[in-house]
Design a protein around this motif. Sequence first.
Motif, PDB file in Angstrom:
ATOM      1  N   ASP A 123      97.246 -10.237  38.904  1.00  0.00           N
ATOM      2  CA  ASP A 123      96.979  -9.354  37.761  1.00  0.00           C
ATOM      3  C   ASP A 123      96.094 -10.051  36.736  1.00  0.00           C
ATOM      4  OD1 ASP A 123      98.311  -7.070  38.595  1.00  0.00           O
ATOM      5  OD2 ASP A 123     100.230  -7.661  37.685  1.00  0.00           O
ATOM      6  N   GLU A 124      96.381 -11.316  36.485  1.00  0.00           N
ATOM      7  CA  GLU A 124      95.575 -12.085  35.524  1.00  0.00           C
ATOM      8  C   GLU A 124      94.133 -12.241  36.015  1.00  0.00           C
ATOM      9  OE1 GLU A 124      97.551 -15.779  34.751  1.00  0.00           O
ATOM     10  OE2 GLU A 124      99.362 -14.810  33.969  1.00  0.00           O
ATOM     11  N   LYS A 136     101.820 -11.511  39.477  1.00  0.00           N
ATOM     12  CA  LYS A 136     101.454 -11.835  38.088  1.00  0.00           C
ATOM     13  C   LYS A 136     100.116 -12.573  38.027  1.00  0.00           C
ATOM     14  CE  LYS A 136     102.855 -15.422  35.328  1.00  0.00           C
ATOM     15  NZ  LYS A 136     103.744 -16.365  34.676  1.00  0.00           N
TER      16      LYS A 136
END
Length: 416
Positions: free
Chosen positions: A47-48, A44
């Motif tokens: 991805d950011e 996560k």
Amino acid sequence: MHRSRVATLGVAALVLAACGGNGAGTPQKKTELTLYNDKGAWTKYFDEMGALSKQSIGLGMKPTGYTDSAQYQAFIKASFRTNVKPDLFTWQTGGMLAEIVKQKQVADTTAVWQEAIKAGDLSPDLAPYYTVGGKQYCVPMNVAYWGMFYNKKIFDKYDLKPPQTWDDLVKTAETLKKNGVKAFYHTSVLFSFVWFEQLMAGTDPDLYDRLSTGKAKYTDPGVVQVMERWKQLIDAGYFINPGDKTDPGDVLKTGKAAMVSFGTWFNTSMTTRSMKAGTDYDFFVIPNVNPALPKTSMIFESGPLCSLAKAADPDASMKYLKWWTTAQAQEKWATSRGDVSANPKVTISDPALGTVTKDAGGGKYRLVNRYFEATPPQILTAALDGFGKFVTEPGTYKEVLETIQKEADEYWSTHQ
């Protein structure tokens, strides 16, 4: 940790076949890079970062995360011999980085480091951990400073304060014991080295460094004395059962142990459990065992983010590594995970971690490379097994040290 090497490589080969290739023979300009990593739980956050880099420098990034370190290392090493080339990949400092540099597989980042240090985006104190043969390789994917996370409500209940000396820490543990509370977390698997490195670094950091380079032996008197001190702490009843499988984040939240020693990355475990810094938990720097040392020894780790020497688009990969060190990138990376940053310009919201980061970057502590990175892999495997046995059977400490030294003798006889 013990896997069949053949089976692991077989899995890696299947993954390689399934992934398709970049075709290293054909130069290409990329707009999205692949980042292979051994931190599958952080997908996560990667991805950011990919979304931010696309917006900032026109280069996206797609992560592929592994949770099994043996499979991951086999995959990366297999990529050296095939046309499937990850654009970026995570690795480890110490012997593992030196190994792939020696094989001429990793891109030189000396220019990136020089520019980042000049701009104040990287501390020169970090450079030695990324230096092999006078040149720098990779950039810091993350940094972590090790100390003690503690359950603040338990400390408040018994009117305890963060210890200023080692004797204070032992007195704190004794007070907790008298009140039926286990002071410390420890484990017999993987992180079995934590108390060894802390006691060694806080007693004789020079001896610790000599161990990691084969200039000292695990059977030397100074190392034996550290094990005896560790045994005393265990015998005193300050630790939880080392075989307890409870996640250390839950150990601290529930008060099964009042203190857990980990790197600052453990803060993410607290925030994901809705624990509030300064109210539910806090962090302190562990005092030296030997008060005569000129600086407090602080265990330190830094995980590299690397590019292959034969990356599909070397310019794009290098551009990404350069961006990764900037304050803009590091602000996002640290804030999203509730962690510290390798960039001294980044403000850390947690006051205790912010102070540690500032002080460590300013040279207040003697940074000591984490045992996991400082120790050659062959010796590390024996040591992790040995320490795992010791915490379960403390009386075996001399036998454990002799077993580790036997592995060390074999390794250093061919690696000077």
